[in-house]
Design a protein around this motif. Structure first.
Motif, mmCIF file in Angstrom:
data_model
loop_
_atom_site.group_PDB
_atom_site.id
_atom_site.type_symbol
_atom_site.label_atom_id
_atom_site.label_comp_id
_atom_site.label_asym_id
_atom_site.label_seq_id
_atom_site.Cartn_x
_atom_site.Cartn_y
_atom_site.Cartn_z
ATOM 1 N N LEU A 70 0.851 -1.187 0.000
ATOM 2 C CA LEU A 70 0.000 0.000 0.000
ATOM 3 C C LEU A 70 0.890 1.241 0.000
ATOM 4 O O LEU A 70 1.749 1.390 0.869
ATOM 5 N N TRP A 71 0.686 2.101 -0.992
ATOM 6 C CA TRP A 71 1.423 3.362 -0.985
ATOM 7 C C TRP A 71 0.448 4.508 -1.168
ATOM 8 O O TRP A 71 -0.726 4.308 -1.470
ATOM 9 N N LEU A 87 6.891 -2.249 -9.948
ATOM 10 C CA LEU A 87 6.534 -3.386 -9.110
ATOM 11 C C LEU A 87 5.071 -3.781 -9.310
ATOM 12 O O LEU A 87 4.714 -4.962 -9.252
ATOM 13 N N ALA A 88 4.228 -2.796 -9.563
ATOM 14 C CA ALA A 88 2.785 -3.043 -9.689
ATOM 15 C C ALA A 88 2.425 -3.866 -10.915
ATOM 16 O O ALA A 88 1.298 -4.370 -11.008
ATOM 17 N N ALA A 95 -2.001 2.413 -4.834
ATOM 18 C CA ALA A 95 -1.844 3.795 -4.358
ATOM 19 C C ALA A 95 -3.186 4.273 -3.820
ATOM 20 O O ALA A 95 -4.072 4.652 -4.587
ATOM 21 N N VAL A 96 -3.345 4.275 -2.519
ATOM 22 C CA VAL A 96 -4.671 4.430 -1.919
ATOM 23 C C VAL A 96 -5.237 5.844 -2.018
ATOM 24 O O VAL A 96 -6.452 6.031 -2.121
ATOM 25 N N GLU A 131 -11.321 4.106 3.622
ATOM 26 C CA GLU A 131 -12.246 3.234 2.886
ATOM 27 C C GLU A 131 -11.536 2.539 1.725
ATOM 28 O O GLU A 131 -11.785 1.358 1.454
ATOM 29 N N GLU A 132 -10.656 3.255 1.037
ATOM 30 C CA GLU A 132 -9.909 2.650 -0.066
ATOM 31 C C GLU A 132 -8.911 1.617 0.458
ATOM 32 O O GLU A 132 -8.698 0.576 -0.179
ATOM 33 N N ILE A 133 -8.297 1.900 1.599
ATOM 34 C CA ILE A 133 -7.404 0.911 2.212
ATOM 35 C C ILE A 133 -8.186 -0.357 2.546
ATOM 36 O O ILE A 133 -7.727 -1.478 2.283
#
Length: 308
Positions: A70-71, A87-88, A95-96, A131-133
């Motif tokens: 998580l970034w 990496l993604a 990317a939250v 919420e996105e996390i």
């Protein structure tokens, strides 16, 4: 570095005792830990500046083994962005803060189509990031979804309570003193949310430099408004802030350091200030008390360890 990057995107992710979650910043790691009840690794600890942070060899090893990375995004981790995007391609790397509606974001003063990344300074915006996390965790690690669904409402309730406390104590600051000056422009969302004028000596990134003209401009503003205090930041040098104090003194105005604010990193690990809730509580309490407002010395729930 290219060899390390190649191994990072081909090595399998393992979690011997459960899913391995790595976050770039402490704020993201804190939210993920609250939602999952699991330890979450943060690459950037207390006092670290995310604007200039570059991944180390040990960071790359941690990222290679992670089940989820998580970034923040929004160009906060400017020196790591290329690596994380690479990496993604082969890893769950999310990317939250990029999920925030663009009409809720402040523009970036130095880059077109870039935005102020310091969204954790406004609890109502940070609630959306949380919420996105939660979504990223539940989607990538579905076995954790029931735990996250249970934890999210309670955490959002705490965020709302912090927002109410912030509005209450900052309303006690005299209107003429609602000028927040600190080392760099990390508090724009805070100012927009709570009716404060915010001036950073440096720009949105700590990589920018403050010239003599900027120092002189801020000294004149502080003297004219008779503002009693300016603030240092725990992750940024205090040299420019002390130049403001010296400049104001030369003009006959007594200006002091009102306290150290947590801007781009949280407080010591294991402390209340080492959580996002405690970080914001400490900032709000410090600002209110230094600028003539009223706030309990130990903060919203009496847990601040340092005098505000």
């Amino acid at each position: 570095m290219m060899t390390l990057m190649a191994s990072a995107v081909t090595a399998p992710a393992f979690g011997a005792t459960g899913p391995t979650i790595v976050a770039t910043t402490g704020m993201i790691a804190d939210a993920a830990a609250r939602l999952t009840g699991l330890p979450v690794t943060s690459l950037m600890g207390p006092g670290m500046d995310p604007h200039g942070y570059r991944q180390t060899r040990s960071d790359i090893a941690k990222l290679a083994r992670a089940d989820l990375v998580l970034w923040h995004g929004l160009y906060l981790e400017a020196q790591m962005e290329e690596f994380l995007l690479h990496l993604a391609r082969n890893r769950p790397v999310i990317a939250v803060a990029e999920a925030l509606p663009r009409d809720r974001l402040r523009g970036h003063e130095d880059y077109a189509n870039r935005f102020d990344p310091h969204v954790w300074m406004d609890p109502t915006l940070w609630a959306l990031v949380v919420e996105e996390i939660a979504r990223a965790l539940s989607t990538t690690l579905p076995g954790l979804a029931p735990q996250i669904a249970t934890a999210l409402p309670g955490y959002q309730t705490e965020i709302a309570a912090l927002d109410r406390y912030t509005r209450e104590v900052l309303a006690s600051v005299p209107p003429e003193a609602r000028l927040l000056v600190s080392a760099h422009d990390a508090f724009g969302y805070f100012g927009r949310a709570y009716g404060f004028e915010v001036q950073g000596i440096q720009g949105l990134s700590t990589n920018s430099e403050a010239g003599l003209s900027r120092i002189a401009e801020l000294v004149d503003l502080l003297v004219a408004r008779r503002v009693p205090a300016v603030f240092v930041e725990t992750s940024v040098s205090d040299r420019a802030v002390r130049a403001l104090i010296e400049g104001a003194a030369a003009k006959g105005h007594s200006l002091r350091i009102g306290g150290a604010l947590y801007s781009d990193a949280m407080g010591p690990e294991g402390s209340y200030e080492g959580t996002w809730l405690g970080m914001i509580d400490a900032n709000v309490t410090t600002i209110a008390r230094a600028l003539g407002g009223q706030a309990p010395e130990a903060g919203r729930i009496g847990q601040l360890e340092r005098s505000a």
